[in-house]
Design an enzyme around this catalytic site. Structure first.
Site, PDB file in Angstrom:
ATOM      1  N   SER A  49       0.862  -1.178   0.000  1.00  0.00           N
ATOM      2  CA  SER A  49       0.000   0.000   0.000  1.00  0.00           C
ATOM      3  C   SER A  49       0.906   1.238   0.000  1.00  0.00           C
ATOM      4  O   SER A  49       2.119   1.134   0.236  1.00  0.00           O
ATOM      5  CB  SER A  49      -0.872   0.019   1.251  1.00  0.00           C
ATOM      6  OG  SER A  49      -0.060   0.216   2.403  1.00  0.00           O
ATOM      7  N   ASP A  81      -0.668  -1.409  -4.287  1.00  0.00           N
ATOM      8  CA  ASP A  81      -2.035  -1.633  -3.810  1.00  0.00           C
ATOM      9  C   ASP A  81      -2.707  -0.269  -3.561  1.00  0.00           C
ATOM     10  O   ASP A  81      -2.132   0.583  -2.877  1.00  0.00           O
ATOM     11  CB  ASP A  81      -1.944  -2.451  -2.508  1.00  0.00           C
ATOM     12  CG  ASP A  81      -3.292  -2.985  -2.039  1.00  0.00           C
ATOM     13  OD1 ASP A  81      -4.194  -3.147  -2.870  1.00  0.00           O
ATOM     14  OD2 ASP A  81      -3.409  -3.260  -0.823  1.00  0.00           O
ATOM     15  N   HIS A  82      -3.884  -0.055  -4.107  1.00  0.00           N
ATOM     16  CA  HIS A  82      -4.649   1.187  -3.906  1.00  0.00           C
ATOM     17  C   HIS A  82      -3.864   2.462  -4.217  1.00  0.00           C
ATOM     18  O   HIS A  82      -3.815   3.387  -3.399  1.00  0.00           O
ATOM     19  CB  HIS A  82      -5.204   1.251  -2.474  1.00  0.00           C
ATOM     20  CG  HIS A  82      -6.218   0.202  -2.182  1.00  0.00           C
ATOM     21  ND1 HIS A  82      -7.518   0.263  -2.624  1.00  0.00           N
ATOM     22  CD2 HIS A  82      -6.121  -0.969  -1.511  1.00  0.00           C
ATOM     23  CE1 HIS A  82      -8.186  -0.816  -2.219  1.00  0.00           C
ATOM     24  NE2 HIS A  82      -7.359  -1.588  -1.557  1.00  0.00           N
ATOM     25  N   ASP A 103      -6.714   3.378  -7.824  1.00  0.00           N
ATOM     26  CA  ASP A 103      -7.991   3.306  -7.109  1.00  0.00           C
ATOM     27  C   ASP A 103      -8.734   4.632  -7.222  1.00  0.00           C
ATOM     28  O   ASP A 103      -8.512   5.555  -6.447  1.00  0.00           O
ATOM     29  CB  ASP A 103      -7.740   2.938  -5.641  1.00  0.00           C
ATOM     30  CG  ASP A 103      -9.047   2.807  -4.859  1.00  0.00           C
ATOM     31  OD1 ASP A 103     -10.121   3.074  -5.434  1.00  0.00           O
ATOM     32  OD2 ASP A 103      -8.987   2.438  -3.665  1.00  0.00           O
ATOM     33  N   GLU A 133     -10.584  -0.126  -9.657  1.00  0.00           N
ATOM     34  CA  GLU A 133     -11.681  -0.500  -8.743  1.00  0.00           C
ATOM     35  C   GLU A 133     -12.948   0.252  -9.100  1.00  0.00           C
ATOM     36  O   GLU A 133     -12.943   1.455  -9.326  1.00  0.00           O
ATOM     37  CB  GLU A 133     -11.274  -0.185  -7.294  1.00  0.00           C
ATOM     38  CG  GLU A 133     -12.394  -0.427  -6.275  1.00  0.00           C
ATOM     39  CD  GLU A 133     -11.933  -0.273  -4.815  1.00  0.00           C
ATOM     40  OE1 GLU A 133     -10.750  -0.565  -4.522  1.00  0.00           O
ATOM     41  OE2 GLU A 133     -12.747   0.144  -3.977  1.00  0.00           O
ATOM     42  N   HIS A 179     -12.169  -3.915   4.173  1.00  0.00           N
ATOM     43  CA  HIS A 179     -10.790  -4.013   4.660  1.00  0.00           C
ATOM     44  C   HIS A 179     -10.785  -4.176   6.179  1.00  0.00           C
ATOM     45  O   HIS A 179     -11.655  -3.644   6.858  1.00  0.00           O
ATOM     46  CB  HIS A 179      -9.993  -2.771   4.265  1.00  0.00           C
ATOM     47  CG  HIS A 179      -9.747  -2.671   2.788  1.00  0.00           C
ATOM     48  ND1 HIS A 179     -10.331  -1.712   1.999  1.00  0.00           N
ATOM     49  CD2 HIS A 179      -8.988  -3.426   1.962  1.00  0.00           C
ATOM     50  CE1 HIS A 179      -9.927  -1.880   0.745  1.00  0.00           C
ATOM     51  NE2 HIS A 179      -9.112  -2.915   0.690  1.00  0.00           N
ATOM     52  N   GLY A 180      -9.816  -4.912   6.683  1.00  0.00           N
ATOM     53  CA  GLY A 180      -9.689  -5.097   8.122  1.00  0.00           C
ATOM     54  C   GLY A 180     -10.534  -6.253   8.619  1.00  0.00           C
ATOM     55  O   GLY A 180     -11.148  -6.972   7.823  1.00  0.00           O
ATOM     56  N   HIS A 207     -11.041  -7.741  -2.743  1.00  0.00           N
ATOM     57  CA  HIS A 207     -10.300  -7.064  -1.657  1.00  0.00           C
ATOM     58  C   HIS A 207     -10.935  -7.422  -0.314  1.00  0.00           C
ATOM     59  O   HIS A 207     -12.062  -7.920  -0.254  1.00  0.00           O
ATOM     60  CB  HIS A 207     -10.352  -5.543  -1.856  1.00  0.00           C
ATOM     61  CG  HIS A 207      -9.413  -5.054  -2.901  1.00  0.00           C
ATOM     62  ND1 HIS A 207      -8.344  -4.228  -2.621  1.00  0.00           N
ATOM     63  CD2 HIS A 207      -9.366  -5.292  -4.235  1.00  0.00           C
ATOM     64  CE1 HIS A 207      -7.686  -3.972  -3.733  1.00  0.00           C
ATOM     65  NE2 HIS A 207      -8.280  -4.595  -4.737  1.00  0.00           N
ATOM     66  N   ASN A 229      -7.016 -10.496  -2.166  1.00  0.00           N
ATOM     67  CA  ASN A 229      -6.117  -9.627  -1.388  1.00  0.00           C
ATOM     68  C   ASN A 229      -6.192  -9.916   0.111  1.00  0.00           C
ATOM     69  O   ASN A 229      -7.281  -9.902   0.694  1.00  0.00           O
ATOM     70  CB  ASN A 229      -6.504  -8.154  -1.601  1.00  0.00           C
ATOM     71  CG  ASN A 229      -6.042  -7.623  -2.937  1.00  0.00           C
ATOM     72  OD1 ASN A 229      -5.572  -8.378  -3.787  1.00  0.00           O
ATOM     73  ND2 ASN A 229      -6.164  -6.319  -3.116  1.00  0.00           N
TER      74      ASN A 229
HETATM   75  P1  13P Z   1      -7.733  -7.153   4.449  1.00  0.00           P
HETATM   76  O1  13P Z   1      -7.380  -5.949   5.272  1.00  0.00           O
HETATM   77  O2  13P Z   1      -9.111  -7.649   4.757  1.00  0.00           O
HETATM   78  O3  13P Z   1      -6.695  -8.208   4.540  1.00  0.00           O
HETATM   79  O4  13P Z   1      -7.764  -6.634   2.919  1.00  0.00           O
HETATM   80  C1  13P Z   1      -6.562  -6.449   2.221  1.00  0.00           C
HETATM   81  C2  13P Z   1      -6.746  -5.694   0.934  1.00  0.00           C
HETATM   82  O5  13P Z   1      -7.811  -5.634   0.348  1.00  0.00           O
HETATM   83  C3  13P Z   1      -5.573  -5.027   0.384  1.00  0.00           C
HETATM   84  O6  13P Z   1      -5.863  -4.314  -0.787  1.00  0.00           O
HETATM   85  O1  G3H Z   2      -5.981  -2.163   1.353  1.00  0.00           O
HETATM   86  C1  G3H Z   2      -5.161  -1.685   2.120  1.00  0.00           C
HETATM   87  C2  G3H Z   2      -4.288  -2.604   2.873  1.00  0.00           C
HETATM   88  O2  G3H Z   2      -5.073  -3.468   3.666  1.00  0.00           O
HETATM   89  C3  G3H Z   2      -3.256  -1.915   3.708  1.00  0.00           C
HETATM   90  O3  G3H Z   2      -3.559  -0.608   4.026  1.00  0.00           O
HETATM   91  O4  G3H Z   2      -1.187  -0.214   4.735  1.00  0.00           O
HETATM   92  O5  G3H Z   2      -2.782   1.677   4.422  1.00  0.00           O
HETATM   93  O6  G3H Z   2      -3.050   0.076   6.358  1.00  0.00           O
HETATM   94  P1  G3H Z   2      -2.586   0.304   4.947  1.00  0.00           P
HETATM   95 ZN    ZN Z   3      -7.823  -3.441  -0.801  1.00  0.00          ZN
HETATM   96 NA    NA Z   4     -11.305  -7.980   5.648  1.00  0.00          NA
END
Ligand code: 13P
Ligand code: G3H
Ligand code: ZN
Ligand code: NA
Length: 283
Positions: A49, A81-82, A103, A133, A179-180, A207, A229
């Site tokens: 990311s 990523d994103h 994204d 996306e 996410h999360g 995702h 992901n």
């Molecule tokens: P999670 O935070 O659910 O693992 O999702 C990861 C993600 O989508 C990264 O682009």
């Molecule tokens: O999609 C995003 C990833 O889960 C990680 O995001 O590194 O900004 O927390 P982050």
């Molecule tokens: Zn994601």
């Molecule tokens: Na998740």
């Protein structure tokens, strides 16, 4: 070897399995991903990311992934990523990323299309793959009513138009994941996924797959998801092992004795996910 992501995903789509878009956040997580993929004979997409890139440093991150990919005997894609802007995409391409996600999901439909078109035009010249996306993949902390949730999901007809007009290599769709970690059991809209799959021919990306039940991951793959992901599940096993070691040993001070076992714990989770996705023994 380092390869464009579409090379990995087109094979997965043809053969009916998915490949992990696994997030790295430090050296140990990169090692856990690559070593396990190598052991499992699985192609793999290592992704960072923008936050992870700020933490590791784009120079360190790309040097390490390239070193790992050069040594590996499996296909490895290095993926942003994103990605949030055209500028960030170009920076990553210059540093050697073989794939990028732009994204624009928060933008209005036409603006998202215009941004993705611009990125695809630039990336194509240098053979870099592009993921975009459409629809909004939320955070778990977002509280939405059922109607609101529906409105955020990917519209199948828009998805068709979006892919045709942009020429993207892969499309991330919103079908109910976030996410999360999740509060309850995530409910995926499989009917929507089927409609999208029937209208769109590029590899589809899921995702927010951490916390999604194994049977739902398998069903999503059977309905055409080719990239899954995962970040949070790996972070959680890594940190649980760090916590266990620190709780059990007040005197430990050598980071290698803390982060080494955390890496090994993450490797077992990576192995579990690779086998769930069915990307093992594909190389
Ligand atoms: P999670 O935070 O659910 O693992 O999702 C990861 C993600 O989508 C990264 O682009
Ligand atoms: O999609 C995003 C990833 O889960 C990680 O995001 O590194 O900004 O927390 P982050
Ligand atoms: Zn994601
Ligand atoms: Na998740």
């Amino acid at each position: 070897a380092l390869v464009p992501m579409s090379q990995i995903l087109n094979k997965a789509q043809a053969e009916g399995y998915a490949v992990g878009g696994f997030n790295m956040n430090n050296l140990e997580s990169l090692q856990a991903i690559i070593e396990t993929a190598e052991e499992e004979r699985s192609p793999v997409i290592v992704q960072l990311s923008e936050g992870a890139l700020r933490y590791v440093g784009i120079d360190y991150a790309t040097a390490c992934v390239k070193a790992a990919a050069d040594k590996a005997t499996i296909p490895v894609a290095l993926h942003l990523d994103h990605g949030s802007s055209f500028e960030k995409i170009i920076e990553c391409i210059r540093y050697g990323f073989s794939s990028v996600m732009i994204d624009g999901s928060k933008l209005p439909f036409e603006e998202n299309i215009a941004l993705v078109q611009k990125v695809v035009e630039a990336a194509r010249v240098v053979g870099v793959s592009v993921e975009a996306e459409l629809g909004k993949i939320g955070g778990t902390e977002d509280d939405h009513t059922v109607d609101e949730r529906e409105a955020l999901m990917t519209n199948p007809d828009e998805a068709k138009e979006f892919v045709e007009r942009t020429g993207v290599d892969a499309l991330a769709i919103a079908i109910g994941t976030a996410h999360g970690p999740y509060k309850g059991k995530p409910e995926l809209d499989f009917e929507r996924l089927e409609k999208i799959r029937n209208l769109v021919n590029v590899p589809l990306v899921l995702h927010g797959a951490s916390g999604v039940y194994d049977e739902d991951i398998k069903k999503a793959i059977s309905l055409g998801i080719c990239k899954i992901n995962i970040n949070t599940d790996f972070q959680q096993v890594f940190t649980a092992k760090v916590r266990e070691i620190l709780n059990n040993d007040e005197k430990v001070y050598d980071p290698r004795k803390i982060l080494g076992p955390a890496k090994d714990a993450m490797k077992e989770k990576v192995r579990e996910k690779i086998r769930l996705l069915g990307s093992n023994n594909r190389v």
